[in-house]
Write an enzyme that holds these catalytic residues in place. Structure first.
Site, short mmCIF file in Angstrom:
data_model
loop_
_atom_site.label_atom_id
_atom_site.label_comp_id
_atom_site.label_asym_id
_atom_site.label_seq_id
_atom_site.Cartn_x
_atom_site.Cartn_y
_atom_site.Cartn_z
CE LYS A 32 -89.14 20.03 32.66
NZ LYS A 32 -89.03 20.00 31.17
CE1 TYR A 52 -94.29 21.17 30.28
CE2 TYR A 52 -94.32 19.26 31.72
CZ TYR A 52 -93.68 20.39 31.24
OH TYR A 52 -92.43 20.73 31.70
CG ASN A 87 -85.76 19.84 29.45
OD1 ASN A 87 -86.48 19.53 30.40
ND2 ASN A 87 -86.20 20.57 28.44
CG HIS A 89 -91.69 24.19 33.67
ND1 HIS A 89 -92.13 24.33 32.39
CD2 HIS A 89 -92.41 25.07 34.42
CE1 HIS A 89 -93.10 25.25 32.36
NE2 HIS A 89 -93.28 25.71 33.58
CD GLU A 133 -96.38 27.38 33.59
OE1 GLU A 133 -95.33 27.64 34.21
OE2 GLU A 133 -96.39 27.09 32.38
P1 RTP Z 1 -90.51 23.74 29.89
O1 RTP Z 1 -91.90 24.14 29.45
O2 RTP Z 1 -90.44 22.36 30.48
O3 RTP Z 1 -89.89 24.78 30.76
O4 RTP Z 1 -89.56 23.71 28.61
P2 RTP Z 1 -89.49 24.73 27.41
O5 RTP Z 1 -90.45 25.87 27.64
O6 RTP Z 1 -88.05 25.07 27.24
O7 RTP Z 1 -89.98 23.84 26.21
P3 RTP Z 1 -91.48 23.56 25.68
O8 RTP Z 1 -91.49 23.86 24.22
O9 RTP Z 1 -92.48 24.26 26.54
O10 RTP Z 1 -91.61 22.00 25.86
C1 RTP Z 1 -91.94 21.45 27.10
C2 RTP Z 1 -91.06 20.26 27.38
O11 RTP Z 1 -91.38 19.22 26.45
C3 RTP Z 1 -90.20 18.49 26.15
N1 RTP Z 1 -89.91 18.60 24.74
N2 RTP Z 1 -89.52 17.60 24.04
N3 RTP Z 1 -88.64 15.94 21.93
C4 RTP Z 1 -88.93 17.23 21.68
O12 RTP Z 1 -88.84 17.72 20.59
C5 RTP Z 1 -89.35 18.04 22.80
N4 RTP Z 1 -89.64 19.29 22.73
C6 RTP Z 1 -90.01 19.66 23.97
C7 RTP Z 1 -89.07 19.09 26.95
O13 RTP Z 1 -88.95 18.39 28.19
C8 RTP Z 1 -89.57 20.49 27.20
O14 RTP Z 1 -88.94 21.05 28.33
MG MG Z 2 -92.46 25.61 28.09
#
Ligand code: RTP
Ligand code: MG
Length: 143
Positions: free
Chosen positions: A11, A51, A114, A117, A128
């Site tokens: 990212k 997203y 973070n 991804h 994806e």
């Molecule tokens: P990613 O898709 O980016 O790999 O991350 P992830 O699966 O660990 O998390 P996901 O639930 O899919 O959320 C996608 C991205 O959204 C942002 N996020 N912000 N502020 C919040 O509560 C929150 N929750 C998620 C994060 O950048 C997350 O990686």
């Molecule tokens: Mg995710």
């Protein structure tokens, strides 16, 4: 265990920190091979489309703004159990909860910024990968 392919994105925060090589090295040490890669500054429409599952979530606007704040590096990783292995190396979404030694523990500033991804299932990995790469841009190892 089966050989799988998964989509990875470094990212904008991690690209800005100049840790692309460090992150690639972690993939390689875990036995994941990079079989497609590109650097790209995503458009708003591309980030929103990627997203789209999070469209109704309260963090969606901030997430899209962050993802277009600078270039990203997008790659396809291949290896045994690649989807789960990649998620393990990444660490938890919230770096405060990420296991020591994971990418997010070491490089992520917050749950919003973070560092990486990774696809969360084999089914989403296929979707994806197709979102960012033509089949002819992916080069599974033959040797
Ligand atoms: P990613 O898709 O980016 O790999 O991350 P992830 O699966 O660990 O998390 P996901 O639930 O899919 O959320 C996608 C991205 O959204 C942002 N996020 N912000 N502020 C919040 O509560 C929150 N929750 C998620 C994060 O950048 C997350 O990686
Ligand atoms: Mg995710």
């Amino acid at each position: 265990m089966a050989v799988e392919q998964t989509l990875s994105i470094i990212k904008p925060d991690a690209v800005a920190k100049n840790v692309i090589g460090d992150i690639y090295s972690r993939f390689e040490k875990a036995g994941l091979r990079i079989i497609a890669a590109k650097m790209k500054h995503l458009s708003r429409a591309e980030a929103e489309g990627f997203y789209a599952v999070h469209r109704e979530r309260p963090f969606f606007g901030d997430l899209v703004s962050f993802m277009i704040s600078g270039p990203v590096i997008i790659q396809v990783l291949e290896g045994e159990d690649a989807v789960a292995k990649h998620r393990q190396i990444m660490g938890a979404t919230d770096p405060k909860k990420a296991e020591a030694g994971t990418i997010r523990a070491d490089f992520a500033e917050s749950i919003d910024e973070n560092a990486v991804h990774g696809s969360d299932s084999l089914e989403n990995a296929a979707i994806e990968m197709a979102y960012f790469f033509a089949a002819t841009e992916i080069a599974p190892r033959t040797r």
